[in-house]
Design a protein around this motif. Structure first.
Motif, PDB file in Angstrom:
ATOM      1  N   ILE A   6       0.841  -1.185   0.000  1.00 31.97           N
ATOM      2  CA  ILE A   6       0.000   0.000   0.000  1.00 31.97           C
ATOM      3  C   ILE A   6       0.881   1.240   0.000  1.00 31.97           C
ATOM      4  O   ILE A   6       1.739   1.393   0.854  1.00 31.97           O
ATOM      5  CB  ILE A   6      -0.998  -0.023   1.181  1.00 31.97           C
ATOM      6  N   TYR A   7       0.685   2.079  -1.001  1.00 36.15           N
ATOM      7  CA  TYR A   7       1.403   3.344  -1.100  1.00 36.15           C
ATOM      8  C   TYR A   7       0.618   4.385  -0.316  1.00 36.15           C
ATOM      9  O   TYR A   7      -0.596   4.530  -0.529  1.00 36.15           O
ATOM     10  CB  TYR A   7       1.549   3.774  -2.556  1.00 36.15           C
ATOM     11  N   THR A   8       1.297   5.101   0.585  1.00 34.54           N
ATOM     12  CA  THR A   8       0.609   6.009   1.497  1.00 34.54           C
ATOM     13  C   THR A   8       1.375   7.311   1.698  1.00 34.54           C
ATOM     14  O   THR A   8       2.519   7.444   1.283  1.00 34.54           O
ATOM     15  CB  THR A   8       0.453   5.366   2.886  1.00 34.54           C
ATOM     16  N   THR A   9       0.704   8.237   2.388  1.00 36.51           N
ATOM     17  CA  THR A   9       1.346   9.400   2.994  1.00 36.51           C
ATOM     18  C   THR A   9       0.871   9.436   4.441  1.00 36.51           C
ATOM     19  O   THR A   9      -0.221   8.944   4.749  1.00 36.51           O
ATOM     20  CB  THR A   9       0.976  10.724   2.284  1.00 36.51           C
ATOM     21  N   PRO A  10       1.678  10.006   5.349  1.00 37.92           N
ATOM     22  CA  PRO A  10       1.343   9.961   6.780  1.00 37.92           C
ATOM     23  C   PRO A  10       0.028  10.626   7.158  1.00 37.92           C
ATOM     24  O   PRO A  10      -0.675  10.148   8.043  1.00 37.92           O
ATOM     25  CB  PRO A  10       2.521  10.678   7.448  1.00 37.92           C
ATOM     26  N   ALA A  11      -0.351  11.722   6.524  1.00 37.29           N
ATOM     27  CA  ALA A  11      -1.532  12.473   6.939  1.00 37.29           C
ATOM     28  C   ALA A  11      -2.801  12.105   6.175  1.00 37.29           C
ATOM     29  O   ALA A  11      -3.807  12.790   6.289  1.00 37.29           O
ATOM     30  CB  ALA A  11      -1.263  13.967   6.798  1.00 37.29           C
ATOM     31  N   CYS A  12      -2.781  11.023   5.425  1.00 39.88           N
ATOM     32  CA  CYS A  12      -3.904  10.654   4.569  1.00 39.88           C
ATOM     33  C   CYS A  12      -4.947   9.824   5.334  1.00 39.88           C
ATOM     34  O   CYS A  12      -4.668   8.700   5.743  1.00 39.88           O
ATOM     35  CB  CYS A  12      -3.364   9.869   3.371  1.00 39.88           C
ATOM     36  N   GLY A  13      -6.135  10.373   5.499  1.00 41.92           N
ATOM     37  CA  GLY A  13      -7.207   9.655   6.180  1.00 41.92           C
ATOM     38  C   GLY A  13      -7.659   8.409   5.436  1.00 41.92           C
ATOM     39  O   GLY A  13      -8.003   7.399   6.055  1.00 41.92           O
ATOM     40  N   PHE A  14      -7.666   8.469   4.105  1.00 38.27           N
ATOM     41  CA  PHE A  14      -8.047   7.303   3.315  1.00 38.27           C
ATOM     42  C   PHE A  14      -7.020   6.177   3.465  1.00 38.27           C
ATOM     43  O   PHE A  14      -7.372   5.008   3.474  1.00 38.27           O
ATOM     44  CB  PHE A  14      -8.212   7.676   1.835  1.00 38.27           C
ATOM     45  N   CYS A  15      -5.748   6.554   3.606  1.00 37.52           N
ATOM     46  CA  CYS A  15      -4.693   5.557   3.827  1.00 37.52           C
ATOM     47  C   CYS A  15      -4.926   4.838   5.147  1.00 37.52           C
ATOM     48  O   CYS A  15      -4.840   3.609   5.232  1.00 37.52           O
ATOM     49  CB  CYS A  15      -3.312   6.215   3.833  1.00 37.52           C
ATOM     50  N   VAL A  34       5.109   7.615  -0.001  1.00 35.39           N
ATOM     51  CA  VAL A  34       5.496   8.305  -1.221  1.00 35.39           C
ATOM     52  C   VAL A  34       5.985   9.720  -0.900  1.00 35.39           C
ATOM     53  O   VAL A  34       5.602  10.688  -1.546  1.00 35.39           O
ATOM     54  CB  VAL A  34       4.359   8.311  -2.274  1.00 35.39           C
ATOM     55  N   ASP A  35       6.848   9.792   0.100  1.00 41.33           N
ATOM     56  CA  ASP A  35       7.396  11.074   0.529  1.00 41.33           C
ATOM     57  C   ASP A  35       8.528  11.563  -0.360  1.00 41.33           C
ATOM     58  O   ASP A  35       8.954  12.701  -0.264  1.00 41.33           O
ATOM     59  CB  ASP A  35       7.872  10.991   1.969  1.00 41.33           C
ATOM     60  N   ARG A  36       8.998  10.710  -1.255  1.00 48.23           N
ATOM     61  CA  ARG A  36      10.055  11.087  -2.189  1.00 48.23           C
ATOM     62  C   ARG A  36       9.499  11.008  -3.611  1.00 48.23           C
ATOM     63  O   ARG A  36       8.723  10.100  -3.926  1.00 48.23           O
ATOM     64  CB  ARG A  36      11.245  10.142  -2.053  1.00 48.23           C
ATOM     65  N   ARG A  50      -2.417   6.702 -11.843  1.00 46.77           N
ATOM     66  CA  ARG A  50      -3.142   7.252 -10.685  1.00 46.77           C
ATOM     67  C   ARG A  50      -2.137   7.863  -9.724  1.00 46.77           C
ATOM     68  O   ARG A  50      -1.107   7.267  -9.428  1.00 46.77           O
ATOM     69  CB  ARG A  50      -3.984   6.177 -10.014  1.00 46.77           C
ATOM     70  N   HIS A  51      -2.454   9.058  -9.227  1.00 42.47           N
ATOM     71  CA  HIS A  51      -1.487   9.776  -8.409  1.00 42.47           C
ATOM     72  C   HIS A  51      -1.940  10.000  -6.969  1.00 42.47           C
ATOM     73  O   HIS A  51      -1.193  10.523  -6.165  1.00 42.47           O
ATOM     74  CB  HIS A  51      -1.148  11.125  -9.059  1.00 42.47           C
ATOM     75  N   THR A  52      -3.163   9.617  -6.643  1.00 41.19           N
ATOM     76  CA  THR A  52      -3.655   9.799  -5.277  1.00 41.19           C
ATOM     77  C   THR A  52      -3.276   8.597  -4.423  1.00 41.19           C
ATOM     78  O   THR A  52      -3.021   7.508  -4.938  1.00 41.19           O
ATOM     79  CB  THR A  52      -5.179   9.982  -5.266  1.00 41.19           C
ATOM     80  N   VAL A  53      -3.247   8.812  -3.135  1.00 40.70           N
ATOM     81  CA  VAL A  53      -2.989   7.721  -2.199  1.00 40.70           C
ATOM     82  C   VAL A  53      -4.251   7.458  -1.402  1.00 40.70           C
ATOM     83  O   VAL A  53      -5.072   8.357  -1.243  1.00 40.70           O
ATOM     84  CB  VAL A  53      -1.807   8.055  -1.249  1.00 40.70           C
ATOM     85  N   PRO A  54      -4.421   6.223  -0.957  1.00 39.45           N
ATOM     86  CA  PRO A  54      -3.524   5.094  -1.153  1.00 39.45           C
ATOM     87  C   PRO A  54      -3.720   4.450  -2.525  1.00 39.45           C
ATOM     88  O   PRO A  54      -4.763   4.606  -3.145  1.00 39.45           O
ATOM     89  CB  PRO A  54      -3.950   4.117  -0.058  1.00 39.45           C
TER      90      PRO A  54
END
Length: 84
Positions: A6-15, A34-36, A50-54
């Motif tokens: 699962i590709y995520t970002t820390p502040a993502c509620g959907f993640c 996907v911080d980099r 697709r560019h959104t997470v997750p």
């Protein structure tokens, strides 16, 4: 049990929601933040642009994002997919 990435970002509620559903199913997943820019490019290449997470992959197959994961679960298709 199939591997789950699962590709995520820390502040993502959907993640967080997607990870909660997988955890409730007893599924351990490999989380890729996907911080980099290179990781986001990798995710986009694997997720057909697709560019959104997750973005979620089960057994190496792209299943989509959080809404897609929950839709699979509601349709009764998530458990068989996880089992392979």
């Amino acid at each position: 049990m199939q591997s789950v990435e699962i590709y995520t970002t820390p502040a993502c509620g959907f993640c967080h929601a997607a990870k909660r559903l997988l955890a409730a199913k007893g599924v351990a997943c490999t989380e890729i933040e996907v911080d980099r820019p290179q990781r986001r490019k990798q995710m986009m290449a694997r997720a057909n642009g697709r560019h959104t997470v997750p973005q979620i992959f089960i057994g190496g197959v792209h299943v989509g994002g959080c809404d897609d994961l929950y839709a699979l679960d509601r349709a009764g298709k998530l458990a068989p997919l996880l089992e392979g």
